[in-house]
Design an enzyme around this catalytic site. Structure first.
Site, PDB file in Angstrom:
ATOM      1  CB  ALA A   1       9.888  -1.254 -21.927  1.00  0.00           C
ATOM      2  CB  ALA A   2      12.635   3.893 -22.397  1.00  0.00           C
ATOM      3  N   GLY A   3      12.822   2.217 -25.374  1.00  0.00           N
ATOM      4  CA  GLY A   3      13.249   2.393 -26.764  1.00  0.00           C
ATOM      5  C   GLY A   3      12.066   2.676 -27.674  1.00  0.00           C
TER       6      GLY A   3
ATOM      7  NE  ARG B   1      16.291  -1.361 -35.933  1.00  0.00           N
ATOM      8  CZ  ARG B   1      17.278  -2.108 -35.436  1.00  0.00           C
ATOM      9  NH1 ARG B   1      17.819  -3.056 -36.164  1.00  0.00           N
ATOM     10  NH2 ARG B   1      17.703  -1.915 -34.198  1.00  0.00           N
TER      11      ARG B   1
ATOM     12  N   GLY C   1      20.367   6.295 -22.951  1.00  0.00           N
ATOM     13  CA  GLY C   1      21.181   5.088 -22.798  1.00  0.00           C
ATOM     14  C   GLY C   1      20.647   4.168 -21.712  1.00  0.00           C
TER      15      GLY C   1
ATOM     16  CG  ASN D   1      25.962  -7.262 -22.194  1.00  0.00           C
ATOM     17  OD1 ASN D   1      25.493  -7.971 -21.305  1.00  0.00           O
ATOM     18  ND2 ASN D   1      25.679  -5.966 -22.323  1.00  0.00           N
TER      19      ASN D   1
ATOM     20  CG  ASN E   1      16.234  -4.639 -32.690  1.00  0.00           C
ATOM     21  OD1 ASN E   1      16.006  -3.939 -31.709  1.00  0.00           O
ATOM     22  ND2 ASN E   1      17.305  -5.402 -32.785  1.00  0.00           N
TER      23      ASN E   1
ATOM     24  CG  ASN F   1     -33.297 -35.724 -33.471  1.00  0.00           C
ATOM     25  OD1 ASN F   1     -32.984 -34.739 -34.150  1.00  0.00           O
ATOM     26  ND2 ASN F   1     -33.026 -36.955 -33.834  1.00  0.00           N
TER      27      ASN F   1
ATOM     28  CB  ALA G   1     -31.957 -30.220 -40.928  1.00  0.00           C
TER      29      ALA G   1
HETATM   30  C1  UD1 Z   1      22.679  -3.232 -25.424  1.00  0.00           C
HETATM   31  C2  UD1 Z   1      23.986  -3.393 -24.669  1.00  0.00           C
HETATM   32  C3  UD1 Z   1      24.894  -4.368 -25.432  1.00  0.00           C
HETATM   33  C4  UD1 Z   1      24.196  -5.705 -25.601  1.00  0.00           C
HETATM   34  C5  UD1 Z   1      22.834  -5.491 -26.263  1.00  0.00           C
HETATM   35  C6  UD1 Z   1      22.055  -6.777 -26.225  1.00  0.00           C
HETATM   36  C7  UD1 Z   1      24.360  -1.239 -23.582  1.00  0.00           C
HETATM   37  C8  UD1 Z   1      25.090   0.030 -23.622  1.00  0.00           C
HETATM   38  N1  UD1 Z   1      24.618  -2.109 -24.549  1.00  0.00           N
HETATM   39  O1  UD1 Z   1      22.996  -2.666 -26.671  1.00  0.00           O
HETATM   40  O2  UD1 Z   1      26.100  -4.558 -24.735  1.00  0.00           O
HETATM   41  O3  UD1 Z   1      24.995  -6.555 -26.385  1.00  0.00           O
HETATM   42  O4  UD1 Z   1      22.051  -4.497 -25.550  1.00  0.00           O
HETATM   43  O5  UD1 Z   1      20.901  -6.624 -26.984  1.00  0.00           O
HETATM   44  O6  UD1 Z   1      23.604  -1.474 -22.677  1.00  0.00           O
HETATM   45  N2  UD1 Z   1      16.631   1.298 -23.551  1.00  0.00           N
HETATM   46  C9  UD1 Z   1      15.953   2.180 -22.739  1.00  0.00           C
HETATM   47  N3  UD1 Z   1      16.395   3.455 -22.628  1.00  0.00           N
HETATM   48  C10 UD1 Z   1      17.497   3.906 -23.291  1.00  0.00           C
HETATM   49  C11 UD1 Z   1      18.186   2.993 -24.132  1.00  0.00           C
HETATM   50  C12 UD1 Z   1      17.736   1.705 -24.233  1.00  0.00           C
HETATM   51  O7  UD1 Z   1      14.966   1.825 -22.122  1.00  0.00           O
HETATM   52  O8  UD1 Z   1      17.824   5.076 -23.127  1.00  0.00           O
HETATM   53  C13 UD1 Z   1      16.156  -0.060 -23.675  1.00  0.00           C
HETATM   54  C14 UD1 Z   1      15.657  -0.384 -25.070  1.00  0.00           C
HETATM   55  O9  UD1 Z   1      14.278  -0.199 -25.162  1.00  0.00           O
HETATM   56  C15 UD1 Z   1      16.028  -1.840 -25.239  1.00  0.00           C
HETATM   57  C16 UD1 Z   1      17.232  -2.018 -24.328  1.00  0.00           C
HETATM   58  O10 UD1 Z   1      17.237  -0.927 -23.441  1.00  0.00           O
HETATM   59  O11 UD1 Z   1      15.023  -2.673 -24.735  1.00  0.00           O
HETATM   60  C17 UD1 Z   1      18.533  -2.118 -25.078  1.00  0.00           C
HETATM   61  O12 UD1 Z   1      18.708  -0.933 -25.816  1.00  0.00           O
HETATM   62  P1  UD1 Z   1      19.416  -0.938 -27.195  1.00  0.00           P
HETATM   63  O13 UD1 Z   1      19.587   0.429 -27.661  1.00  0.00           O
HETATM   64  O14 UD1 Z   1      18.745  -1.920 -28.078  1.00  0.00           O
HETATM   65  O15 UD1 Z   1      20.841  -1.513 -26.759  1.00  0.00           O
HETATM   66  P2  UD1 Z   1      21.949  -2.011 -27.698  1.00  0.00           P
HETATM   67  O16 UD1 Z   1      22.587  -0.843 -28.337  1.00  0.00           O
HETATM   68  O17 UD1 Z   1      21.431  -3.075 -28.565  1.00  0.00           O
END
Ligand code: UD1
Ligand code: CA
Length: 456
Positions: free
Chosen positions: A9-11, A15, A78, A166, A224, A374, A377
């Site tokens: 949940a670090a993203g 958006r 990543g 995936n 997203n 009762n 009103a």
């Molecule tokens: C990822 C998968 C992809 C898959 C897709 C499904 C990878 C490399 N790719 O892609 O194969 O089809 O999910 O939705 O795994 N997050 C972190 N830290 C980070 C990066 C991401 O916590 O450094 C979390 C994000 O908050 C998110 C999730 O991981 O909840 C997925 O990250 P996101 O960047 O959306 O992955 P995709 O590029 O969509």
């Protein structure tokens, strides 16, 4: 199974265009991350980790969870890097990876999924899609064995044509993950450490990759932006409405019922349109809810009818009561069987006895009303002197005339009567009539004022 669950949940959630972290945005009244945590808890993991990044303390404030190990990923390098941050906290046999922005994954699907994992087997949740978009692609051998996941941005045209994607959900032996993660490289199109690269590593190490597809595609839908969130909200509401209908409730229009909590319904319940049920709500057999009602944290017993445009919040309602239209029951209201609360009546911390009626335009707060009373009103319990609250007690079979002000603390005895328009400041004994208003005088010979000559 000795299980650890890691929720990514670090993203940033750019958006969403919001000051609120993405995973704290509510779906059906609960933060998305809360839904994922609940699904995770259903598997009884011995470790539950959430990897957070931006706005970490805000996430922890919005989604408090005492059973969670919070792990910070300071830089989002990543998904592989994110899982690596959690590894020092894990010593379980099996690790399951979930996503804070994939809120509707169901416990049942996850249970079957983690069962596939053993010391030699990874489980991967995939989905066949007509339009696979930018998801990572599942690359299989001619014999059908999974070989690798290729990210869309790194995929060849032939790989982009693959329709099995995936979902991101993965379960594997911890020992393997501990070996594989340090070997990841960021030498790819996005310069990220991809969790997905561990699949090819597992294949090279001779492990099996078992794939499972979710029961419903929406279980693995990610959020997203707010448009996607609203779409999932509707899907989830539909699921909940269908569950109620299967349980014996008639939902006049499943698209116009919103459940933001946990609802327990008896049989032959009828829910008219635009009903919102929030928190913990229990509706007994044959309860009917009219259009445009909000019911929150309430229990409504069998056979009670709630008419249109009523709000019931924190109330406990007995059997065969009649409420509304346009009633407002606030927290601490308790209605005994057969009580009636009519239009434009507000109640708060009020105990209303069996068969008692408050039919129109009243405020009943900090009050105890016996059986069969009762309340006319426009009756107001004056419970507040600007600083303190006081109680009003009204006995069985009392009759309060219209437009009376009962100035608390005050007791109206059993079978007592209060004349209309009274301001009652002293207790009224049982069976007495209290009249507390100025006497009417009729004056004869009264002439209405006349206009002066020449005036308009
Ligand atoms: C990822 C998968 C992809 C898959 C897709 C499904 C990878 C490399 N790719 O892609 O194969 O089809 O999910 O939705 O795994 N997050 C972190 N830290 C980070 C990066 C991401 O916590 O450094 C979390 C994000 O908050 C998110 C999730 O991981 O909840 C997925 O990250 P996101 O960047 O959306 O992955 P995709 O590029 O969509
Ligand atoms: Ca990405």
């Amino acid at each position: 199974m000795d299980l650890a669950i890691v929720i990514l949940a670090a993203g940033k959630g750019t958006r969403m265009r919001s000051a609120l972290p993405k995973v704290a945005h509510p779906l059906a009244g609960k933060p998305m991350l809360g839904h994922v945590l609940d699904a995770a808890r259903a598997l009884s993991p011995s470790r539950l980790c959430v990897v957070f990044g931006h706005g970490g303390d805000r996430v922890q404030r919005e989604v408090p969870a005492a059973d969670v190990t919070w792990v910070e990923q300071a830089e989002q390098l990543g998904t592989g890097h994110a899982v690596a941050q959690a590894m020092p906290h894990l010593d379980q046999e099996v690790v399951l990876i979930l996503y804070g922005d994939v809120p509707l994954i169901q416990p049942h699907t996850l249970q079957a999924f983690v069962q596939r994992v053993d010391a030699r087997t990874l489980a991967l949740m995939t989905l066949d899609m007509d339009d696979p978009g930018a998801y990572g692609r599942i690359v299989r051998s001619d014999a059908g064995a999974v070989q690798a996941i290729v990210e869309y941005k790194d995929a060849s045209d032939a790989q982009k044509a693959i329709r099995e994607i995936n979902t991101g959900i993965l379960a594997c032996p911890r020992a393997f993950l501990a070996e594989a993660l340090p070997k990841l490289s960021s030498n790819n199109a996005q310069g990220e450490y991809y969790l997905t690269d561990v699949i090819a590593m597992a294949v090279a190490a001779g492990l099996n990759i078992d794939t499972v597809q979710p029961a419903h595609a929406w279980e693995v839908d990610g959020v997203n932006d707010r448009v996607q969130l609203a779409r999932l909200e509707r899907i989830w509401q539909r699921q909940q409405a269908e569950a109620l209908m299967r349980g014996g409730a008639s939902v006049m229009d499943p698209a116009r019922l919103d459940i933001r909590g946990v609802v327990t319904c008896g049989e032959d319940v009828v829910l008219d349109i635009n009903t919102v049920l929030a928190g913990e709500v229990t509706l007994g057999d044959r309860v009917t809810i009219g259009p445009n009602c909000l019911i929150r944290n309430a229990r409504i017993a069998a056979g009670t009818h709630v008419e249109a445009n009523s709000v019931i919040d924190g109330a406990d309602v007995g059997e065969h009561c009649q409420i509304g239209p346009f009633a407002r029951l606030r927290p601490g209201t308790r209605l005994a069987a057969g009580a009636k609360i009519g239009n434009f009546v507000e109640t708060k911390k009020a105990d209303i006895g069996p068969g008692s009626k408050v039919n129109h335009l009243s405020y009943i707060g900090d009050a105890h009303i016996g059986a069969g009373a009762n309340i006319g009103a426009g009756t107001i319990t004056c419970n507040y002197d600007g600083v303190n609250k006081f109680e009003t007690h009204i006995g069985d079979d009392a009759f309060i005339g219209s437009n009376s002000a009962l100035v608390a603390p005050v007791k109206i005895g059993a079978s007592a009567t209060v004349g209309a328009g009274s301001v009652v400041t002293h207790d009224v004994p049982d069976d007495h009539l209290a009249v507390a208003r100025s006497k009417q005088r009729n004056l004869s010979g009264w002439k209405r004022p006349q206009k002066k000559q020449g005036e308009h």
